[in-house]
Design a protein around this motif. Structure first.
Motif, PDB file in Angstrom:
ATOM      1  N   PHE A  80     -43.896 -66.750 -25.306  1.00  0.00           N
ATOM      2  CA  PHE A  80     -43.264 -67.946 -25.867  1.00  0.00           C
ATOM      3  C   PHE A  80     -43.990 -68.482 -27.096  1.00  0.00           C
ATOM      4  O   PHE A  80     -43.372 -69.039 -27.991  1.00  0.00           O
ATOM      5  CB  PHE A  80     -43.105 -69.047 -24.810  1.00  0.00           C
ATOM      6  CG  PHE A  80     -44.370 -69.508 -24.119  1.00  0.00           C
ATOM      7  CD1 PHE A  80     -45.235 -70.394 -24.731  1.00  0.00           C
ATOM      8  CD2 PHE A  80     -44.661 -69.079 -22.829  1.00  0.00           C
ATOM      9  CE1 PHE A  80     -46.365 -70.836 -24.084  1.00  0.00           C
ATOM     10  CE2 PHE A  80     -45.798 -69.521 -22.176  1.00  0.00           C
ATOM     11  CZ  PHE A  80     -46.664 -70.404 -22.803  1.00  0.00           C
ATOM     12  N   VAL A  81     -45.297 -68.297 -27.181  1.00  0.00           N
ATOM     13  CA  VAL A  81     -46.029 -68.806 -28.340  1.00  0.00           C
ATOM     14  C   VAL A  81     -45.570 -68.119 -29.625  1.00  0.00           C
ATOM     15  O   VAL A  81     -45.452 -68.758 -30.674  1.00  0.00           O
ATOM     16  CB  VAL A  81     -47.547 -68.624 -28.138  1.00  0.00           C
ATOM     17  CG1 VAL A  81     -48.309 -68.938 -29.432  1.00  0.00           C
ATOM     18  CG2 VAL A  81     -48.047 -69.523 -27.019  1.00  0.00           C
ATOM     19  N   LYS A  82     -45.280 -66.823 -29.549  1.00  0.00           N
ATOM     20  CA  LYS A  82     -44.879 -66.106 -30.751  1.00  0.00           C
ATOM     21  C   LYS A  82     -43.507 -66.563 -31.265  1.00  0.00           C
ATOM     22  O   LYS A  82     -43.140 -66.252 -32.397  1.00  0.00           O
ATOM     23  CB  LYS A  82     -44.856 -64.605 -30.482  1.00  0.00           C
ATOM     24  CG  LYS A  82     -43.754 -64.151 -29.530  1.00  0.00           C
ATOM     25  CD  LYS A  82     -43.811 -62.655 -29.299  1.00  0.00           C
ATOM     26  CE  LYS A  82     -42.684 -62.189 -28.362  1.00  0.00           C
ATOM     27  NZ  LYS A  82     -42.757 -60.737 -28.125  1.00  0.00           N
ATOM     28  N   ARG A  83     -42.785 -67.303 -30.443  1.00  0.00           N
ATOM     29  CA  ARG A  83     -41.455 -67.791 -30.856  1.00  0.00           C
ATOM     30  C   ARG A  83     -41.531 -69.169 -31.504  1.00  0.00           C
ATOM     31  O   ARG A  83     -40.503 -69.740 -31.846  1.00  0.00           O
ATOM     32  CB  ARG A  83     -40.524 -67.832 -29.641  1.00  0.00           C
ATOM     33  CG  ARG A  83     -40.269 -66.469 -29.012  1.00  0.00           C
ATOM     34  CD  ARG A  83     -39.535 -66.584 -27.699  1.00  0.00           C
ATOM     35  NE  ARG A  83     -38.248 -67.235 -27.836  1.00  0.00           N
ATOM     36  CZ  ARG A  83     -37.495 -67.658 -26.811  1.00  0.00           C
ATOM     37  NH1 ARG A  83     -37.936 -67.493 -25.566  1.00  0.00           N
ATOM     38  NH2 ARG A  83     -36.343 -68.236 -27.012  1.00  0.00           N
ATOM     39  N   TRP A  84     -42.723 -69.704 -31.692  1.00  0.00           N
ATOM     40  CA  TRP A  84     -42.841 -71.058 -32.242  1.00  0.00           C
ATOM     41  C   TRP A  84     -42.859 -71.089 -33.763  1.00  0.00           C
ATOM     42  O   TRP A  84     -42.668 -72.139 -34.367  1.00  0.00           O
ATOM     43  CB  TRP A  84     -44.134 -71.712 -31.714  1.00  0.00           C
ATOM     44  CG  TRP A  84     -44.066 -72.033 -30.245  1.00  0.00           C
ATOM     45  CD1 TRP A  84     -42.969 -71.924 -29.446  1.00  0.00           C
ATOM     46  CD2 TRP A  84     -45.128 -72.509 -29.413  1.00  0.00           C
ATOM     47  NE1 TRP A  84     -43.266 -72.302 -28.171  1.00  0.00           N
ATOM     48  CE2 TRP A  84     -44.595 -72.669 -28.106  1.00  0.00           C
ATOM     49  CE3 TRP A  84     -46.459 -72.803 -29.629  1.00  0.00           C
ATOM     50  CZ2 TRP A  84     -45.359 -73.117 -27.044  1.00  0.00           C
ATOM     51  CZ3 TRP A  84     -47.226 -73.251 -28.574  1.00  0.00           C
ATOM     52  CH2 TRP A  84     -46.679 -73.411 -27.281  1.00  0.00           C
ATOM     53  N   SER A  85     -43.073 -69.951 -34.384  1.00  0.00           N
ATOM     54  CA  SER A  85     -43.189 -69.933 -35.846  1.00  0.00           C
ATOM     55  C   SER A  85     -41.868 -70.297 -36.521  1.00  0.00           C
ATOM     56  O   SER A  85     -41.829 -71.147 -37.418  1.00  0.00           O
ATOM     57  CB  SER A  85     -43.648 -68.554 -36.316  1.00  0.00           C
ATOM     58  OG  SER A  85     -43.700 -68.498 -37.725  1.00  0.00           O
ATOM     59  N   ASP A  86     -40.765 -69.670 -36.116  1.00  0.00           N
ATOM     60  CA  ASP A  86     -39.475 -69.927 -36.772  1.00  0.00           C
ATOM     61  C   ASP A  86     -39.043 -71.385 -36.656  1.00  0.00           C
ATOM     62  O   ASP A  86     -38.655 -71.993 -37.669  1.00  0.00           O
ATOM     63  CB  ASP A  86     -38.407 -68.994 -36.210  1.00  0.00           C
ATOM     64  CG  ASP A  86     -38.575 -67.560 -36.710  1.00  0.00           C
ATOM     65  OD1 ASP A  86     -39.355 -67.365 -37.668  1.00  0.00           O
ATOM     66  OD2 ASP A  86     -37.944 -66.665 -36.144  1.00  0.00           O
TER      67      ASP A  86
END
Length: 791
Positions: free
Chosen positions: A548-554
């Motif tokens: 889930f952390v990697k989905r916070w950039s966008d």
């Protein structure tokens, strides 16, 4: 050197075409001699573009096309051809026959704005673009992409016409809509903003190496039966276009109607009483009444210039145009030419037309002669247009010089306005201004970020195969947290509906991303190394948190961009508010502000990326108390769901009766009087407790990762907005005043002189000055185009 009329005859015989010797003074009835080797193939369709004569024609049409695209037709009397006629006179068919594209066709009036068609042979292959030229002396704006398929042109013309008929809607609204939507949007009954007709033009630029260089304007068909105001609109538009002395009036008149019934011809006579610049094209040549010999005789006399009442210096043409079924069959140009030739050979009165008058039968002859005529008019007009442009420019410059001088103390004025602008921007950003809309919209952007991050929460479900079970929901702590956020959104958000939609999307669970116990066990297996068993490796938690952390950039980048757009919008408003009085100063301030914003964006993007990198491994938090409390709540929730898992499994209809009987039987026992159907799995499947021990590690990992999400989610939805607000917005406005004063070099030796130019406005004549400056710029550009043109 002798000169010839456009019909190929000398002046002595021009009377046969309905002209007189005095007509030559108008410049409409004569053409220069063809150049050596020029137009030798003029009677062969598709061969008009390759000669030296055609090259000259392209060169002459090029400046007129450039001037029109600049909006010069609103300032100068540029020669042009204007096609007029009543509805159902064959005007659309004639346009199609000349351009070889399809134009909109509907019952009644389908053309509701002028349509300029420009055909150029200077191209290696066929292509087309559709542009808009808004009412007034405005520049041309490209509307369509480059079209390579002729079948696409009609729809783009419809879209372009819809764009000018609906000026209240953005032009891009129409670039993707279908024919049915266009019809609905342009229905005048749909709202008062929709125009029944408009002076704004749809410009069709056709590049056809097999065509003929030509330019003309097709006007809406004249209306006989409609509201009086609508009829007057079209009449006035037509009369305005054909009133210019350099305009060739091309009247379409169907052969199956009486000439006296032609409203278009009456208008042409009104604007051109001597008939020096009018051409009549007789359409539907194959539909002359075979039973009326008098009508056939009259058409022959008119065509041959023997009917004094209808005599025109430029004469008449007759064309046989494709019928509906022929258009649907897409028959070739050669076949259409053969059919037309057969009509002119067999059908009276055309079969009886003799001599050089036969050279005016057919579309090809019409196009050839129109192109020659327009070339001659443009050639003659270029010196006049140059002189007219210079006179208009001199007058404009004189009027500008007569305006009052600008402010005396320019430095003080600029410094004061910069100070007020900077103070105003800080008040807006920090929420001290009366208008809090910037704060409100920014908060909406941050609320949207919160829901976007909330949406990334891992969907853990304490079942071996989550697909066989329904969503078990979430613990009360999470539901309370989401409910509180929803209440605040409904109370404070500007766009409540948008926030509700975002909340719904964030909390919706399709089950596609569900993570079950078996999935977690697989992760633990993959991450297990030399740990002393049965400990769960830390890496298993890391792998699950990464999902889930990697989905916070966008979402973070989207939030950043949204806030930047909000700042840009406020900047535009405030720059216009404080500097709009002085266009040049406003432009300079806008450039400086834009560069400064670009610099802050670059720096802030890096800082935002750094904030997000801090969420990478190792994962930890100082907020251990909240993490622990949340972990216990999620673990309790998962264990409870696991314990009652059969309650989340769809129950077959036949089993529901057994449940009712089982509950009724248990309630007879005093210790189970409060039992419900939900308790049955726990009571009837005692193996659940043993099963709980088998999956205890997985349940703890689920609870730990989900509770970490809750802590990190709250952190990042604070830190990201804070970074955007501090590093992008607040730092930007804090540096505004200093940057503007520095870049404008207020203290330099030439500051007064430079600032006087920037303050090129006076309150009492502000609009006059702006209009004159715009007129000067346009005239200078027109003059450059005329000076650069050489034959």
């Amino acid at each position: 050197m002798s000169r010839f009329s456009m019909f190929g005859r000398n002046r002595k015989t021009s009377a046969n075409a309905g002209g007189s010797s005095s007509a030559s003074s108008t410049g409409f009835d004569a053409l220069p001699d063809p150049l050596p080797g020029g137009d030798q193939t003029a009677d062969q369709p598709g061969a008009l573009g390759g000669s030296e004569y055609a090259r000259r024609r392209r060169e002459l049409l090029a400046p007129a096309r450039s001037l029109n695209s600049l909006g010069a037709d609103g300032l100068l009397d540029i020669p042009r051809i204007v096609v007029i006629g009543k509805q159902s006179a064959g005007k659309s068919s004639l346009v199609e026959a000349v351009t070889w594209i399809k134009v909109p066709r509907d019952a009644g009036t389908c053309t509701r704005c002028p349509m300029e068609c420009n055909i150029s042979t200077d191209a290696p292959q066929w292509s087309c673009t559709v542009s808009l030229r808004r009412e007034g002396p405005s520049r041309e704006e490209l509307f369509s992409p480059e079209l390579r398929n002729k079948n696409e042109v009609e729809l783009w013309i419809r879209r372009a016409q819809a764009a000018v008929l609906c000026p209240h809607l953005p032009g891009d609204t129409f670039k993707t809509i279908c024919r049915e939507d266009i019809k609905a949007l342009t229905d005048t009954e749909s709202g008062p903003e929709v125009l029944p007709f408009t002076k704004s033009k749809v410009v069709i630029n056709i590049y056809d190496p097999e065509g003929t260089d030509l330019s003309f304007v097709d006007l809406p068909g004249l209306i006989e039966n409609d509201r009086t105001d609508v009829i007057k609109l079209v009449d006035d538009l037509t009369l305005e276009y054909i009133s210019h002395s350099s305009t060739i009036i091309l009247v379409t008149a169907p052969a199956d109607d009486e000439m006296e019934n032609q409203k278009a011809m009456r208008f042409a006579r009104e604007m051109d009483p001597e008939g020096k610049r009018t051409i009549c094209v007789v359409t539907k040549a194959d539909m002359v009444d075979s039973g009326s010999s008098s009508k056939r005789k009259l058409w022959q006399e008119i065509f041959e210039g023997k009917a004094d009442k209808h005599r025109l210096a430029l004469g008449y043409y007759a064309v046989r145009l494709p019928k509906d079924d022929e258009r649907e069959r897409n028959i070739t140009a050669q076949e259409l030419q053969r059919i037309a030739n057969q009509v002119f050979k067999d059908v009276a009165p055309w079969k009886d037309v003799g001599g050089r008058d036969r050279d005016r039968l057919g579309v090809h002859s019409l196009v050839r002669d129109l192109s020659r005529l327009l070339m001659k008019l443009l050639d003659d007009a270029l010196p006049r247009l140059h002189e007219q442009t210079n006179k208009l420019l001199q007058l404009c410059l004189l009027q500008l010089s007569e305006l009052p001088e600008l402010l005396s103390d320019c430095t003080a004025e600029v410094v004061q306005r910069i100070s007020e602008f900077s103070t105003d921007m800080q008040a807006v950003v920090y929420g001290r201004s009366e208008d809090k809309s910037f704060v409100h919209h920014s908060r909406d952007a941050y609320r949207a970020l919160r829901w976007a991050i909330r949406r990334t929460a891992p969907d853990f479900r304490p079942f071996e195969d989550p697909g066989e079970y329904s969503d078990p929901g979430e613990p009360d702590c999470q539901n309370d947290d989401d409910a509180h956020a929803d209440r605040m959104d409904r109370k404070y958000a500007i766009d409540t509906d948008d926030m509700i939609r975002r909340r719904t999307v964030a909390l919706a669970k399709s089950g596609d991303d569900a993570i079950g116990l078996s999935d977690v066990r697989d992760v633990i297996k993959r991450c297990t190394g030399w740990e002393i068993l049965p400990y769960v490796p830390y890496e298993a938690n890391v792998q699950l948190i990464k999902t889930f952390v990697k989905r916070w950039s966008d979402p973070s980048q989207n939030c950043f961009e949204r806030v930047r757009c909000i700042v840009d919008e406020v900047l535009g408003e405030k720059v216009n508010q404080h500097f709009g009085r002085f266009p040049l100063l406003k432009q300079g301030i806008a450039v400086i502000v834009r560069h400064q914003m670009d610099e802050h964006v670059t720096r802030s993007v890096k800082k935002l990326a750094e904030v997000l990198r801090r969420e990478e491994p190792p994962y930890w938090t100082q907020n251990g108390h909240h993490l622990g409390a949340t972990l216990e709540q999620w673990l309790t929730h998962y264990r409870s769901v696991r314990d009652q898992r059969d309650a989340y499994k769809p129950t077959p209809a036949h089993a529901r009766g057994y449940e009712v009987e089982a509950v009724r039987a248990l309630r007879l026992i005093p210790a189970y009087r409060q039992v419900t159907a939900i308790d049955l799995p726990r009571l009837l499947h005692l193996a659940n407790r043993q099963d709980e021990a088998n999956w205890d590690d997985e349940l703890k990992v689920m609870a730990g990762v989900r509770s970490y999400f809750q802590v990190a989610y709250k952190r990042v939805t604070d830190v990201v907005p804070n970074t955007i607000q501090r590093d992008l917005v607040e730092d930007f406005v804090s540096a505004l005043q200093g940057r503007l004063l520095e870049k404008l070099e207020i203290g330099s030796a030439d500051a007064t002189q430079r600032l006087q130019k920037l303050l090129a406005e006076d309150p009492s004549i502000a609009q006059t000055r702006v209009d004159l400056q715009d007129r000067r710029r346009k005239l200078q550009e027109i003059r450059r185009h005329l000076e650069n043109f050489r034959v």
